[in-house]
Write a protein that holds these residues in place. Structure first.
Motif, PDB file in Angstrom:
ATOM      1  N   THR A   1      -1.273  14.386   6.207  1.00  0.00           N
ATOM      2  CA  THR A   1      -1.636  13.123   7.158  1.00  0.00           C
ATOM      3  C   THR A   1      -0.554  13.400   8.337  1.00  0.00           C
ATOM      4  O   THR A   1       0.581  13.856   8.182  1.00  0.00           O
ATOM      5  CB  THR A   1      -0.858  11.992   6.428  1.00  0.00           C
ATOM      6  N   THR A   2      -0.944  13.084   9.437  1.00  0.00           N
ATOM      7  CA  THR A   2      -0.106  13.307  10.836  1.00  0.00           C
ATOM      8  C   THR A   2       0.242  11.733  11.020  1.00  0.00           C
ATOM      9  O   THR A   2      -0.113  10.774  10.385  1.00  0.00           O
ATOM     10  CB  THR A   2      -1.305  13.661  11.812  1.00  0.00           C
ATOM     11  N   PRO A   3       1.260  11.760  11.955  1.00  0.00           N
ATOM     12  CA  PRO A   3       1.955  10.549  12.326  1.00  0.00           C
ATOM     13  C   PRO A   3       0.920   9.510  12.838  1.00  0.00           C
ATOM     14  O   PRO A   3       0.822   8.391  12.550  1.00  0.00           O
ATOM     15  CB  PRO A   3       2.871  10.939  13.299  1.00  0.00           C
TER      16      PRO A   3
ATOM     17  N   HIS B   1       0.938  -1.055   0.001  1.00  0.00           N
ATOM     18  CA  HIS B   1      -0.075   0.092  -0.071  1.00  0.00           C
ATOM     19  C   HIS B   1       1.066   1.347  -0.105  1.00  0.00           C
ATOM     20  O   HIS B   1       0.434   2.431   0.626  1.00  0.00           O
ATOM     21  CB  HIS B   1      -0.962  -0.156   1.399  1.00  0.00           C
ATOM     22  N   ARG B   2       1.957   1.227  -0.659  1.00  0.00           N
ATOM     23  CA  ARG B   2       2.972   2.299  -0.553  1.00  0.00           C
ATOM     24  C   ARG B   2       2.522   3.745  -0.769  1.00  0.00           C
ATOM     25  O   ARG B   2       3.162   4.873  -0.207  1.00  0.00           O
ATOM     26  CB  ARG B   2       4.440   1.906  -1.460  1.00  0.00           C
ATOM     27  N   GLU B   3       1.618   3.764  -1.692  1.00  0.00           N
ATOM     28  CA  GLU B   3       0.952   4.943  -2.154  1.00  0.00           C
ATOM     29  C   GLU B   3       0.452   5.658  -0.965  1.00  0.00           C
ATOM     30  O   GLU B   3       0.326   7.046  -0.927  1.00  0.00           O
ATOM     31  CB  GLU B   3      -0.093   4.960  -3.305  1.00  0.00           C
ATOM     32  N   GLU B   4      -0.237   4.973   0.008  1.00  0.00           N
ATOM     33  CA  GLU B   4      -0.797   5.360   1.221  1.00  0.00           C
ATOM     34  C   GLU B   4       0.311   5.753   2.304  1.00  0.00           C
ATOM     35  O   GLU B   4      -0.163   6.268   3.116  1.00  0.00           O
ATOM     36  CB  GLU B   4      -1.857   4.319   1.883  1.00  0.00           C
ATOM     37  N   PHE B   5       1.561   5.537   2.267  1.00  0.00           N
ATOM     38  CA  PHE B   5       2.332   5.823   3.042  1.00  0.00           C
ATOM     39  C   PHE B   5       3.617   6.439   2.522  1.00  0.00           C
ATOM     40  O   PHE B   5       4.684   6.703   3.431  1.00  0.00           O
ATOM     41  CB  PHE B   5       3.066   4.464   3.544  1.00  0.00           C
ATOM     42  N   ASP B   6       3.800   7.062   1.486  1.00  0.00           N
ATOM     43  CA  ASP B   6       4.601   7.676   0.605  1.00  0.00           C
ATOM     44  C   ASP B   6       4.180   9.001   0.058  1.00  0.00           C
ATOM     45  O   ASP B   6       3.057   8.983  -0.053  1.00  0.00           O
ATOM     46  CB  ASP B   6       5.617   6.794  -0.205  1.00  0.00           C
ATOM     47  N   PHE B   7       5.000   9.877  -0.001  1.00  0.00           N
ATOM     48  CA  PHE B   7       4.563  11.259  -0.838  1.00  0.00           C
ATOM     49  C   PHE B   7       4.799  11.028  -2.425  1.00  0.00           C
ATOM     50  O   PHE B   7       5.850  10.427  -2.594  1.00  0.00           O
ATOM     51  CB  PHE B   7       5.596  12.281  -0.597  1.00  0.00           C
TER      52      PHE B   7
ATOM     53  N   ARG C   1      -3.646   3.983  10.265  1.00  0.00           N
ATOM     54  CA  ARG C   1      -3.861   3.350   8.849  1.00  0.00           C
ATOM     55  C   ARG C   1      -3.019   1.990   8.755  1.00  0.00           C
ATOM     56  O   ARG C   1      -3.855   1.020   8.103  1.00  0.00           O
ATOM     57  CB  ARG C   1      -3.365   4.359   7.871  1.00  0.00           C
ATOM     58  N   LEU C   2      -1.859   2.037   9.485  1.00  0.00           N
ATOM     59  CA  LEU C   2      -1.135   0.715   9.186  1.00  0.00           C
ATOM     60  C   LEU C   2      -1.691  -0.129  10.139  1.00  0.00           C
ATOM     61  O   LEU C   2      -1.888  -1.136   9.907  1.00  0.00           O
ATOM     62  CB  LEU C   2       0.207   0.997   9.687  1.00  0.00           C
ATOM     63  N   GLU C   3      -2.524   0.162  11.368  1.00  0.00           N
ATOM     64  CA  GLU C   3      -3.149  -0.800  12.291  1.00  0.00           C
ATOM     65  C   GLU C   3      -4.154  -1.313  11.626  1.00  0.00           C
ATOM     66  O   GLU C   3      -4.481  -2.471  11.828  1.00  0.00           O
ATOM     67  CB  GLU C   3      -3.420  -0.281  13.604  1.00  0.00           C
TER      68      GLU C   3
ATOM     69  N   PRO D   1       3.783   0.129  21.271  1.00  0.00           N
ATOM     70  CA  PRO D   1       5.163  -0.155  21.028  1.00  0.00           C
ATOM     71  C   PRO D   1       5.894   0.579  20.293  1.00  0.00           C
ATOM     72  O   PRO D   1       7.094   0.654  20.326  1.00  0.00           O
ATOM     73  CB  PRO D   1       5.115  -1.611  20.429  1.00  0.00           C
ATOM     74  N   PHE D   2       5.208   1.636  19.530  1.00  0.00           N
ATOM     75  CA  PHE D   2       5.825   2.609  18.524  1.00  0.00           C
ATOM     76  C   PHE D   2       6.793   3.457  19.854  1.00  0.00           C
ATOM     77  O   PHE D   2       7.724   3.836  19.168  1.00  0.00           O
ATOM     78  CB  PHE D   2       4.989   3.193  18.105  1.00  0.00           C
ATOM     79  N   ARG D   3       6.355   3.779  20.713  1.00  0.00           N
ATOM     80  CA  ARG D   3       7.029   4.499  21.966  1.00  0.00           C
ATOM     81  C   ARG D   3       8.001   3.965  22.766  1.00  0.00           C
ATOM     82  O   ARG D   3       8.482   4.728  23.377  1.00  0.00           O
ATOM     83  CB  ARG D   3       5.667   5.249  22.663  1.00  0.00           C
TER      84      ARG D   3
END
Length: 185
Positions: free
Chosen positions: A113-115, A96-102, A121-123, A133-135
């Protein structure tokens, strides 16, 4: 184990053979995505008794969410069955790279898009809970370790491959798994 007793991200290693191939992959790089799709078939073709395959997540600044997505992958690695969860997350980003890259590295829908939206979206795609776990400090340390290993070996772009501890430019993302296997001989 980290000093705050948080889960350590699992190493992204498959197989246990004498030949070691390390792939340095950026999550949204189209060439890394192409290479990543071949890694498990490559391991199956060569055999887990003949090959140790290790993946390093290699953030690149021109992919503007690269560091953030690298952290998401390593956050998944801190979950139970972390190695496989990290692999699932890496593959999901690629799928789904278009949804995660510019677009063109600097434009497009992701500009707003915010972090937190990226994590959400990834979840949804992975069905994994990544926000906690990200933190983790252990994820920070894992990111630093992946980066140090790449820098120590002079790796700047993805995908880059190391064979038995040395950068090997013969491996290319456009090759077949049979061509990769032939490079091991």
């Amino acid at each position: 184990m980290s000093t705050d007793s948080t889960p350590e991200p699992a190493a992204l290693i498959w197989g246990h053979g004498p030949r070691k191939v390390e792939f340095f992959l950026e999550p949204t790089c189209p060439f890394s995505v192409r290479a990543s799709r071949k890694l498990m078939p490559f391991l199956e073709h060569v055999g887990e008794d003949a090959l140790t395959l290790q993946v390093h997540i290699h953030s690149q600044p021109w992919h503007l969410f690269s560091g953030f997505l690298t952290r998401c992958i390593l956050a998944a690695a801190a979950l139970p069955d972390g190695r496989d969860r990290a692999w699932q997350t890496l593959r999901t980003i690629g799928d789904h790279r278009e949804e995660f890259d510019f677009s063109g590295h600097c434009a497009g829908l992701n500009m707003q898009t915010t972090p937190d939206e990226l994590i959400a979206r990834l979840e949804v795609y992975t069905q994994l809970s990544l926000a906690v776990p990200f933190r983790l400090s252990s994820v920070t340390e894992a990111m630093k370790a992946h980066t140090r290993h790449a820098r120590k070996n002079g790796i700047h772009v993805s995908p880059t491959v190391m064979l038995d501890g040395r950068v090997d430019d013969r491996f290319q993302s456009g090759q077949t798994i049979e061509e990769w296997a032939a490079l091991l001989k």
